[in-house]
Design a protein around this motif. Structure first.
Motif, PDB file in Angstrom:
ATOM      1  N   ASN A 288       0.803  -1.219   0.000  1.00  0.00           N
ATOM      2  CA  ASN A 288       0.000   0.000   0.000  1.00  0.00           C
ATOM      3  C   ASN A 288       0.836   1.270   0.000  1.00  0.00           C
ATOM      4  N   GLY A 289       2.160   1.136   0.046  1.00  0.00           N
ATOM      5  CA  GLY A 289       3.028   2.288  -0.098  1.00  0.00           C
ATOM      6  C   GLY A 289       3.028   3.239   1.077  1.00  0.00           C
ATOM      7  N   ILE A 290       2.936   2.704   2.312  1.00  0.00           N
ATOM      8  CA  ILE A 290       2.934   3.567   3.486  1.00  0.00           C
ATOM      9  C   ILE A 290       3.826   2.980   4.577  1.00  0.00           C
ATOM     10  N   THR A 291       4.159   3.829   5.536  1.00  0.00           N
ATOM     11  CA  THR A 291       4.813   3.386   6.759  1.00  0.00           C
ATOM     12  C   THR A 291       3.998   3.895   7.942  1.00  0.00           C
ATOM     13  N   VAL A 292       4.036   3.122   9.027  1.00  0.00           N
ATOM     14  CA  VAL A 292       3.290   3.467  10.238  1.00  0.00           C
ATOM     15  C   VAL A 292       4.274   3.499  11.401  1.00  0.00           C
TER      16      VAL A 292
ATOM     17  N   ALA B  93      -0.765  10.869   5.137  1.00  0.00           N
ATOM     18  CA  ALA B  93       0.294  10.547   4.180  1.00  0.00           C
ATOM     19  C   ALA B  93       0.210  11.437   2.942  1.00  0.00           C
ATOM     20  N   GLY B  94      -0.166  12.707   3.147  1.00  0.00           N
ATOM     21  CA  GLY B  94      -0.245  13.648   2.044  1.00  0.00           C
ATOM     22  C   GLY B  94      -1.490  13.509   1.201  1.00  0.00           C
ATOM     23  N   ARG B  95      -2.437  12.696   1.616  1.00  0.00           N
ATOM     24  CA  ARG B  95      -3.683  12.499   0.863  1.00  0.00           C
ATOM     25  C   ARG B  95      -4.876  12.843   1.744  1.00  0.00           C
ATOM     26  N   VAL B  96      -5.974  13.185   1.082  1.00  0.00           N
ATOM     27  CA  VAL B  96      -7.206  13.460   1.820  1.00  0.00           C
ATOM     28  C   VAL B  96      -7.753  12.146   2.362  1.00  0.00           C
ATOM     29  N   GLY B  97      -8.074  12.116   3.638  1.00  0.00           N
ATOM     30  CA  GLY B  97      -8.603  10.907   4.245  1.00  0.00           C
ATOM     31  C   GLY B  97      -9.766  11.216   5.175  1.00  0.00           C
TER      32      GLY B  97
ATOM     33  N   VAL C 260     -12.058   1.628  18.946  1.00  0.00           N
ATOM     34  CA  VAL C 260     -11.639   1.215  17.604  1.00  0.00           C
ATOM     35  C   VAL C 260     -11.693   2.414  16.680  1.00  0.00           C
ATOM     36  N   GLN C 261     -10.807   2.403  15.684  1.00  0.00           N
ATOM     37  CA  GLN C 261     -10.733   3.524  14.747  1.00  0.00           C
ATOM     38  C   GLN C 261     -10.396   3.005  13.361  1.00  0.00           C
ATOM     39  N   SER C 262     -11.047   3.555  12.330  1.00  0.00           N
ATOM     40  CA  SER C 262     -10.751   3.258  10.924  1.00  0.00           C
ATOM     41  C   SER C 262     -10.391   4.556  10.230  1.00  0.00           C
ATOM     42  N   VAL C 263      -9.255   4.525   9.517  1.00  0.00           N
ATOM     43  CA  VAL C 263      -8.798   5.684   8.751  1.00  0.00           C
ATOM     44  C   VAL C 263      -8.654   5.239   7.303  1.00  0.00           C
ATOM     45  N   ALA C 264      -9.316   5.926   6.374  1.00  0.00           N
ATOM     46  CA  ALA C 264      -9.265   5.574   4.957  1.00  0.00           C
ATOM     47  C   ALA C 264      -8.684   6.730   4.156  1.00  0.00           C
ATOM     48  N   PHE C 265      -7.840   6.414   3.186  1.00  0.00           N
ATOM     49  CA  PHE C 265      -7.230   7.433   2.318  1.00  0.00           C
ATOM     50  C   PHE C 265      -6.663   6.745   1.093  1.00  0.00           C
ATOM     51  N   ALA C 266      -6.391   7.542   0.041  1.00  0.00           N
ATOM     52  CA  ALA C 266      -5.873   6.977  -1.201  1.00  0.00           C
ATOM     53  C   ALA C 266      -4.386   6.687  -1.078  1.00  0.00           C
ATOM     54  N   SER C 267      -3.954   5.551  -1.669  1.00  0.00           N
ATOM     55  CA  SER C 267      -2.541   5.191  -1.648  1.00  0.00           C
ATOM     56  C   SER C 267      -1.761   6.108  -2.583  1.00  0.00           C
ATOM     57  N   SER C 268      -0.480   6.264  -2.313  1.00  0.00           N
ATOM     58  CA  SER C 268       0.374   7.096  -3.164  1.00  0.00           C
ATOM     59  C   SER C 268       1.088   6.268  -4.225  1.00  0.00           C
TER      60      SER C 268
ATOM     61  N   ASP D  49      -4.136   9.385  17.973  1.00  0.00           N
ATOM     62  CA  ASP D  49      -3.912  10.571  17.137  1.00  0.00           C
ATOM     63  C   ASP D  49      -2.454  10.649  16.698  1.00  0.00           C
ATOM     64  N   THR D  50      -1.540  10.350  17.599  1.00  0.00           N
ATOM     65  CA  THR D  50      -0.114  10.422  17.277  1.00  0.00           C
ATOM     66  C   THR D  50       0.257   9.415  16.190  1.00  0.00           C
ATOM     67  N   ILE D  51      -0.256   8.195  16.307  1.00  0.00           N
ATOM     68  CA  ILE D  51       0.023   7.175  15.287  1.00  0.00           C
ATOM     69  C   ILE D  51      -0.550   7.605  13.948  1.00  0.00           C
ATOM     70  N   THR D  52      -1.753   8.126  13.941  1.00  0.00           N
ATOM     71  CA  THR D  52      -2.397   8.548  12.686  1.00  0.00           C
ATOM     72  C   THR D  52      -1.593   9.654  12.017  1.00  0.00           C
ATOM     73  N   ARG D  53      -1.130  10.626  12.788  1.00  0.00           N
ATOM     74  CA  ARG D  53      -0.347  11.717  12.209  1.00  0.00           C
ATOM     75  C   ARG D  53       1.007  11.230  11.701  1.00  0.00           C
ATOM     76  N   GLY D  54       1.493  10.120  12.241  1.00  0.00           N
ATOM     77  CA  GLY D  54       2.805   9.610  11.832  1.00  0.00           C
ATOM     78  C   GLY D  54       2.794   8.730  10.607  1.00  0.00           C
ATOM     79  N   ILE D  55       1.633   8.451  10.022  1.00  0.00           N
ATOM     80  CA  ILE D  55       1.572   7.638   8.806  1.00  0.00           C
ATOM     81  C   ILE D  55       2.204   8.423   7.662  1.00  0.00           C
ATOM     82  N   ARG D  56       3.126   7.813   6.929  1.00  0.00           N
ATOM     83  CA  ARG D  56       3.854   8.483   5.852  1.00  0.00           C
ATOM     84  C   ARG D  56       3.775   7.658   4.564  1.00  0.00           C
TER      85      ARG D  56
END
Length: 327
Positions: free
Chosen positions: A150-154, A248-252, A269-277, A303-310
């Motif tokens: 998916n082209g991301i790091t967590v 990760a630089g995309r709208v989610g 529980v939390q779900s975060v959806a966004f487009a892959s790069s 929140d910290t983990i979500t902001r750290g997705i790259r």
């Protein structure tokens, strides 16, 4: 001088009443009734090809020595001493041949089938298959979970781990210590984060997150992928957050629930959806699940983990995103 047994027809110890052709080095597949006139050996038709080796296709022993009239031109003449030496030698060979024949007969089963050859052991060191380990490879950054697909790091919070395998079979990080689930059917972890490729045709991050939160809650606290109700099922839930954000630089889009379970303190529980790069930009979903009443897992850590997705390859990734993250 050589005493090798010459080619010829000899009694078949495995099939009484038949003779078998010995080609000088191995038994062939050719047999015949004993010659009534005692005729000398003669060459049969070309033998069938066989990989049976010295004992032939049916596991026969070495042939008996030929009769006197079958000896070669140099075997009959000589001095008295030479004759005695030859007689003693032939006697020893006959004893050895009888011993080998007896061993072969004993090795057959009642149907006359030769016994299977013994298995030979190797002195080489055994090959050990590699086993999965929860330790990261030496070239991996332990502070970052990499999802190549998916082209991301967590970011990996301090005190968490990246297991090599998990029941969900997707990129995962989790708290190190496990505990007995309130339902008593397995063991659980207080915190987990997983990454997924969106499987539906939907591409809108809001619609994806709102649909996925139900799946995320069910897998964490209702019934896991193996059908176990580790927390006694979900009794109720409350929406704590639902908002658009940049990931990760995309709208989610993010949706967070608090769930009450039949057993235990419940959780979040939390779900975060966004487009892959990468590739065609197929949407990515990141799921988070924290047990309630765990001091080391405040909601601010979500929140910290979500902001750290790259996005994969981001310069911040190689700098060790997550190294400074702590509960």
């Amino acid at each position: 001088m050589s005493y090798a047994t010459p080619p010829g027809w000899y009694p078949d110890t495995g099939a009484p009443g038949l003779e078998r052709w010995w080609d000088g080095t191995a038994w062939t597949a050719h047999t015949r009734p004993p010659a009534a006139d005692g005729s000398a050996p003669h060459q049969p038709p070309a033998p069938a090809q066989s990989g049976a080796g010295e004992f032939g296709p049916a596991g026969f022993g070495p042939p008996s020595l030929p009769l006197p009239h079958q000896r070669g031109p140099h075997d009959g003449a000589g001095s008295g001493n030479r004759t005695k030496v030859l007689a003693l030698t032939l006697s020893g060979v006959l004893v050895l041949g009888a011993a080998v024949t007896g061993a072969i007969l004993l090795g057959r089963d009642e149907g006359g089938t030769p016994a299977a050859p013994p298995t030979t052991s190797s002195t080489s060191a055994p090959v050990t298959a590699p086993s999965a380990s929860d330790e990261p490879a030496p070239d991996e950054n332990p502070a970052v979970l990499v999802d190549q697909l998916n082209g991301i790091t967590v970011p990996v919070p301090r005190g968490w781990e990246k297991p090599r395998s998990s029941s969900s079979d997707v990129p995962t990080i989790r708290t190190v210590q496990s505990y007995d689930c309130p339902g008593g059917s397995s063991f659980c972890y207080h915190g987990t984060v997983t990454t997924h490729t969106a499987r539906s045709a939907e591409t809108d991050p809001k619609a994806l997150a709102e649909a996925d939160i139900v799946t995320a809650a069910d897998l964490a606290y209702e019934e896991d992928s193996l059908g176990r109700r580790n927390h006694g099922g979900i009794a109720a839930h409350k929406v704590l957050k639902a908002e658009q954000l940049s990931v990760a630089g995309r709208v989610g889009y993010l949706v967070r629930w608090q769930v009450t379970t039949g057993k235990g303190p419940g959780g979040y529980v939390q779900s975060v959806a966004f487009a892959s790069s990468v590739g065609s930009g197929t949407p990515v979903i990141v799921r988070l699940a924290f047990d309630a009443d765990v001091a080391e897992l405040p909601l601010s850590l979500m929140d910290t983990i979500t902001r750290g997705i790259r996005p994969l390859g981001d310069s911040a990734t190689s700098g060790g995103v997550g190294a400074s993250i702590s509960p």
